[in-house]
Design an enzyme around this catalytic site. Sequence first.
Site, PDB file in Angstrom:
ATOM      1  N   TYR A   1      82.680  36.628  -8.647  1.00 43.60           N
ATOM      2  CA  TYR A   1      82.868  35.204  -8.962  1.00 43.60           C
ATOM      3  C   TYR A   1      82.068  34.711 -10.166  1.00 43.60           C
ATOM      4  O   TYR A   1      82.168  33.539 -10.524  1.00 43.60           O
ATOM      5  CB  TYR A   1      82.539  34.356  -7.732  1.00 43.60           C
TER       6      TYR A   1
ATOM      7  N   ASN B   1      90.987  24.450  -5.976  1.00 48.33           N
ATOM      8  CA  ASN B   1      90.742  25.829  -5.556  1.00 48.33           C
ATOM      9  C   ASN B   1      90.540  25.782  -4.042  1.00 48.33           C
ATOM     10  O   ASN B   1      89.454  25.448  -3.568  1.00 48.33           O
ATOM     11  CB  ASN B   1      89.511  26.430  -6.243  1.00 48.33           C
TER      12      ASN B   1
ATOM     13  N   HIS C   1      94.901  30.976   1.927  1.00 50.51           N
ATOM     14  CA  HIS C   1      95.688  31.963   2.659  1.00 50.51           C
ATOM     15  C   HIS C   1      95.916  31.576   4.120  1.00 50.51           C
ATOM     16  O   HIS C   1      96.525  32.337   4.870  1.00 50.51           O
ATOM     17  CB  HIS C   1      94.967  33.326   2.582  1.00 50.51           C
TER      18      HIS C   1
ATOM     19  N   ASP D   1     100.097  20.576   3.843  1.00 53.09           N
ATOM     20  CA  ASP D   1     100.859  19.389   4.270  1.00 53.09           C
ATOM     21  C   ASP D   1     100.281  18.120   3.643  1.00 53.09           C
ATOM     22  O   ASP D   1     101.024  17.216   3.258  1.00 53.09           O
ATOM     23  CB  ASP D   1     100.851  19.259   5.799  1.00 53.09           C
TER      24      ASP D   1
ATOM     25  N   HIS E   1      92.196  29.856  -9.128  1.00 52.98           N
ATOM     26  CA  HIS E   1      91.340  30.866  -8.489  1.00 52.98           C
ATOM     27  C   HIS E   1      90.495  31.542  -9.551  1.00 52.98           C
ATOM     28  O   HIS E   1      91.010  31.921 -10.612  1.00 52.98           O
ATOM     29  CB  HIS E   1      92.174  31.918  -7.756  1.00 52.98           C
ATOM     30  N   LEU E   2      89.220  31.692  -9.256  1.00 50.47           N
ATOM     31  CA  LEU E   2      88.317  32.366 -10.186  1.00 50.47           C
ATOM     32  C   LEU E   2      88.700  33.831 -10.354  1.00 50.47           C
ATOM     33  O   LEU E   2      88.753  34.357 -11.460  1.00 50.47           O
ATOM     34  CB  LEU E   2      86.883  32.270  -9.648  1.00 50.47           C
ATOM     35  N   SER E   3      88.941  34.486  -9.233  1.00 51.79           N
ATOM     36  CA  SER E   3      89.292  35.907  -9.264  1.00 51.79           C
ATOM     37  C   SER E   3      90.804  36.061  -9.340  1.00 51.79           C
ATOM     38  O   SER E   3      91.551  35.106  -9.070  1.00 51.79           O
ATOM     39  CB  SER E   3      88.751  36.596  -7.998  1.00 51.79           C
TER      40      SER E   3
ATOM     41  N   ARG F   1      95.335  38.344   0.167  1.00 53.84           N
ATOM     42  CA  ARG F   1      95.070  37.261  -0.806  1.00 53.84           C
ATOM     43  C   ARG F   1      96.285  36.951  -1.671  1.00 53.84           C
ATOM     44  O   ARG F   1      96.286  36.019  -2.459  1.00 53.84           O
ATOM     45  CB  ARG F   1      93.891  37.627  -1.704  1.00 53.84           C
TER      46      ARG F   1
HETATM   47  O1  CA2 Z   1      89.085  33.562  -6.538  1.00 52.58           O
HETATM   48  C1  CA2 Z   1      88.986  32.471  -5.981  1.00 52.58           C
HETATM   49  O2  CA2 Z   1      88.682  31.437  -6.569  1.00 52.58           O
HETATM   50  C2  CA2 Z   1      89.203  32.387  -4.465  1.00 52.58           C
HETATM   51  O3  CA2 Z   1      89.859  31.150  -4.191  1.00 52.58           O
HETATM   52  C3  CA2 Z   1      87.836  32.428  -3.847  1.00 52.58           C
HETATM   53  C4  CA2 Z   1      87.861  32.472  -2.322  1.00 52.58           C
HETATM   54  C5  CA2 Z   1      88.785  33.574  -1.822  1.00 52.58           C
HETATM   55  O4  CA2 Z   1      88.896  33.506  -0.401  1.00 52.58           O
HETATM   56  C6  CA2 Z   1      90.170  33.460  -2.438  1.00 52.58           C
HETATM   57  O5  CA2 Z   1      90.953  34.545  -1.981  1.00 52.58           O
HETATM   58  C7  CA2 Z   1      90.088  33.503  -3.953  1.00 52.58           C
HETATM   59  C8  CA2 Z   1      86.457  32.717  -1.760  1.00 52.58           C
HETATM   60  C9  CA2 Z   1      85.471  31.688  -2.185  1.00 52.58           C
HETATM   61  C10 CA2 Z   1      84.113  32.182  -1.818  1.00 52.58           C
HETATM   62  O6  CA2 Z   1      83.222  31.796  -2.835  1.00 52.58           O
HETATM   63  C11 CA2 Z   1      82.065  32.484  -2.960  1.00 52.58           C
HETATM   64  C12 CA2 Z   1      81.353  32.279  -4.106  1.00 52.58           C
HETATM   65  C13 CA2 Z   1      80.187  32.942  -4.316  1.00 52.58           C
HETATM   66  C14 CA2 Z   1      79.709  33.823  -3.362  1.00 52.58           C
HETATM   67  C15 CA2 Z   1      80.415  34.016  -2.197  1.00 52.58           C
HETATM   68  C16 CA2 Z   1      81.602  33.337  -1.987  1.00 52.58           C
END
Ligand code: CA2
Length: 166
Positions: A39, A91, A97, A104, A117-119, A128
């Site tokens: 992230y 986000n 998911h 809604d 989404h960051l990733s 995902r």
């Molecule tokens: O890539 C993304 O932005 C996600 O929305 C991030 C979610 C993940 O469940 C999605 O599949 C993709 C997870 C967010 C958790 O954020 C963290 C940030 C730093 C450290 C740990 C978790």
Amino acid sequence: MGARKQTRPKGDAAASELRILVLHGPNLNLLGTREPEIYGHTTLADIHLVMAERARAAGVLLESFQSNSEGELINRVQAAASEGVAFIILNPAGYTHTSVALRDALAAVDIPFVEVHLSNVHAREPFRRHSYFSDIASGVISGLGSQGYELALEYALRQLSLRAQG
Ligand code: CA2
């Protein structure tokens, strides 16, 4: 982010001022402090500062809101409709998911939104790849890190100025 951050353009905010809401789902408060290999090192406060500055330059009021609670996110979306928020950048994090209820809420308020989404969710675990939001979003940005929020904001600003020009 103490849940809520708001940055007003210089001068007093007019009632008719354009508003953009940035919504961050669960665990994104940890951004920049854990799992930087996935992230990145940028914090949510850093993202808000950059976006707020850009919005301010465009004369738009930008608010960011993060919650680990599905109900709070839904309440914030519902409130956005009565506040006249013109655009949402979302986000949904893990709720991407799982959450029919948050989907809604977005469908009900009918405020255009971009999913960020960051990733790159398509390069990760198969679960995902499915989002409850993508088919009702104006667009989806995934895998560009914190820059994805800035690009979503540029899109929102362009859409709002096109709308203002009629
Ligand atoms: O890539 C993304 O932005 C996600 O929305 C991030 C979610 C993940 O469940 C999605 O599949 C993709 C997870 C967010 C958790 O954020 C963290 C940030 C730093 C450290 C740990 C978790």
